[in-house]
Design an enzyme around this catalytic site. Structure first.
Site, mmCIF file in Angstrom:
data_model
loop_
_atom_site.group_PDB
_atom_site.id
_atom_site.type_symbol
_atom_site.label_atom_id
_atom_site.label_comp_id
_atom_site.label_asym_id
_atom_site.label_seq_id
_atom_site.Cartn_x
_atom_site.Cartn_y
_atom_site.Cartn_z
ATOM 1 N N TRP A 60 0.831 -1.216 0.000
ATOM 2 C CA TRP A 60 0.000 0.000 0.000
ATOM 3 C C TRP A 60 0.861 1.259 0.000
ATOM 4 O O TRP A 60 0.536 2.237 -0.656
ATOM 5 C CB TRP A 60 -1.011 -0.013 1.146
ATOM 6 C CG TRP A 60 -2.065 -1.037 0.865
ATOM 7 C CD1 TRP A 60 -2.259 -2.215 1.529
ATOM 8 C CD2 TRP A 60 -3.039 -1.004 -0.194
ATOM 9 N NE1 TRP A 60 -3.289 -2.911 0.950
ATOM 10 C CE2 TRP A 60 -3.790 -2.198 -0.102
ATOM 11 C CE3 TRP A 60 -3.355 -0.106 -1.217
ATOM 12 C CZ2 TRP A 60 -4.830 -2.505 -0.991
ATOM 13 C CZ3 TRP A 60 -4.388 -0.407 -2.093
ATOM 14 C CH2 TRP A 60 -5.110 -1.582 -1.981
ATOM 15 N N ASP A 92 -1.665 6.985 5.984
ATOM 16 C CA ASP A 92 -2.747 6.135 5.494
ATOM 17 C C ASP A 92 -3.104 5.187 6.639
ATOM 18 O O ASP A 92 -2.323 4.294 6.975
ATOM 19 C CB ASP A 92 -2.255 5.359 4.264
ATOM 20 C CG ASP A 92 -3.293 4.370 3.747
ATOM 21 O OD1 ASP A 92 -4.380 4.261 4.348
ATOM 22 O OD2 ASP A 92 -3.015 3.709 2.724
ATOM 23 N N LYS A 119 -12.750 -1.039 6.433
ATOM 24 C CA LYS A 119 -12.139 -2.048 7.299
ATOM 25 C C LYS A 119 -12.718 -1.951 8.718
ATOM 26 O O LYS A 119 -13.241 -2.914 9.241
ATOM 27 C CB LYS A 119 -10.621 -1.844 7.385
ATOM 28 C CG LYS A 119 -9.919 -1.751 6.047
ATOM 29 C CD LYS A 119 -9.850 -3.101 5.368
ATOM 30 C CE LYS A 119 -8.848 -3.100 4.236
ATOM 31 N NZ LYS A 119 -9.354 -2.487 3.009
HETATM 32 C C1 LIG Z 1 -3.664 0.390 3.776
HETATM 33 C C2 LIG Z 1 -4.577 0.584 2.608
HETATM 34 N N1 LIG Z 1 -4.496 1.724 1.894
HETATM 35 C C3 LIG Z 1 -5.285 1.964 0.844
HETATM 36 C C4 LIG Z 1 -6.218 1.045 0.428
HETATM 37 C C5 LIG Z 1 -7.083 1.335 -0.750
HETATM 38 O O1 LIG Z 1 -8.329 1.659 -0.270
HETATM 39 P P1 LIG Z 1 -9.602 1.922 -1.197
HETATM 40 O O2 LIG Z 1 -10.005 0.594 -1.729
HETATM 41 O O3 LIG Z 1 -10.573 2.526 -0.231
HETATM 42 O O4 LIG Z 1 -9.203 2.863 -2.266
HETATM 43 C C6 LIG Z 1 -6.361 -0.159 1.148
HETATM 44 C C7 LIG Z 1 -7.356 -1.162 0.742
HETATM 45 O O5 LIG Z 1 -7.386 -2.265 1.187
HETATM 46 C C8 LIG Z 1 -5.515 -0.388 2.254
HETATM 47 O O6 LIG Z 1 -5.607 -1.523 2.959
#
Ligand SMILES: Cc1ncc(COP(=O)(O)O)c(C=O)c1O
Length: 349
Positions: free
Chosen positions: A90, A160, A184
């Site tokens: 991520w 994040d 989540k």
């Molecule tokens: C740590 C993290 N950042 C970003 C995201 C991306 O999120 P989204 O699907 O809401 O764009 C996720 C998705 O699982 C994630 O776990």
């Protein structure tokens, strides 16, 4: 998971919201009925996360993925650079998107060790003049979580928190900006929470698209356009549930207990199961493990699904197994998994 009581409330009030004769997803987002939900949701985030008054709380669309772009578009001015910590899949996505906007320095790169470690927060030295430093507080795929955070005088920390927001108490004042997709720990997919220090809003260029501007959303209290009404409603109910449970500290105690039990089951399996992550950074949210005999992993996942334990396959990019044990998962769920793991290793060890 979303707490079952929340799903039941959503179902019970879907057609007739609080005896208004209308569904909340039909009423005007500028009307009193939705307006109350909107303000109460923001107030609950402020209360449960202890967000100081000089921070704005935004409720946006686009997922955390949009934040990978929106953050540099707003806070990385032309001619400056931003620092990023590469802790896994991520963080890498955040880095790749930021590079499309401006200059990025990766000041710690966990790739060479295959993402099993994080840097010591005290050892992190931001680049001179960095616009911000970005971390991913919990790597959902790699099962890696920051346990304490760096603190700098001049460089805002941007995080994040998609996969561990409200899973533990956090000192928001240590951060310049926090973002998290709701799906989540906070509720149904479709809304993203952004918490930003007001001081940072003043430097934002007026030459970016209106929806992409944090200051536009802050001025409009996240009613610049039609907000994602349904997931915000779901989030409000989840936040009320967290409050009833005793808030972030109580939720954290339960989370730590669940994770400790599961890691203990892995560590005491005499190598049948193995968690690759350095103990100091093992995630309380996403527990990852391999089997000594990796050829048995597919069988493990299939047998666990047959036993009613759904979703234990590791992310397709890394393989192995993963249990996502977010806030709403009860300890009994972890206990069932541990019993299954012991049975499986006894049969196949
Ligand atoms: C740590 C993290 N950042 C970003 C995201 C991306 O999120 P989204 O699907 O809401 O764009 C996720 C998705 O699982 C994630 O776990």
């Amino acid at each position: 998971m979303v707490p079952v009581e929340v799903l039941e409330s959503l179902a019970a009030e879907m057609v007739d919201y609080q005896k208004t004769g209308l569904s909340l997803v039909e009423v005007s987002h500028r009307g009193e009925v939705y307006g109350k939900v909107h303000l109460e949701t923001i107030a609950l985030i402020r209360e449960l996360m202890g967000v100081p008054e000089d921070y704005s709380i935004l409720l946006l669309g686009g997922g955390a993925t949009l934040q990978f772009s929106m953050l540099p578009m707003n806070l990385l001015p032309i001619g400056k650079s931003a620092d990023y910590i590469n802790s896994g899949a991520w963080a890498r996505k955040a880095i790749d998107e930021a590079r499309k906007v401006g200059r990025v320095n990766v000041i710690y790169d966990g790739a060479s060790e295959n993402y099993i470690n994080l840097p010591d927060p005290k050892s992190i030295k931001p680049s001179p003049g960095a616009a911000y430093l970005h971390i991913t507080t919990n790597e959902t795929i790699g099962g890696l979580q920051w346990k304490s955070f760096p603190e700098f005088r001049d460089v805002p920390l941007a995080a994040d928190m998609s996969s561990d927001i409200l899973s533990r108490p956090i000192d928001v004042s240590r951060f310049g900006l926090i973002y998290a997709g709701a799906q989540k720990n906070l509720g149904p997919a479709g809304v993203t929470v952004v918490i930003i220090q007001n001081e940072l809003l003043s430097g934002i260029s007026e030459n970016i698209g209106s929806y992409l501007s944090y200051s536009m959303h802050a001025k409009a209290n996240s009613l610049y356009n039609t907000p994602p009404v349904f997931p915000i409603w779901g989030m409000k109910l989840v936040l009320e549930d967290v409050k009833r449970r005793g808030g972030a500290a109580a939720v954290a105690r339960a989370n730590t207990q669940k994770a400790a039990k599961l890691y203990e089951a892995i560590d005491s399996s005499r190598g049948f199961y193995r968690c690759p992550v350095n103990r100091a950074f093992r995630s309380d949210m996403n527990v990852v493990w391999r089997l000594r005999n990796e050829a048995l992993e597919a069988e493990f996942v299939e047998a666990s699904a047959n036993a009613g334990l759904i979703g234990l396959k590791g992310h397709r990019s890394v393989g192995g197994c993963r249990a996502s044990i977010y806030n709403a998962l009860k300890e009994e769920g972890v206990d069932r998994l541990i019993t299954f793991m012991a049975d499986f290793s006894a049969k196949n060890g």
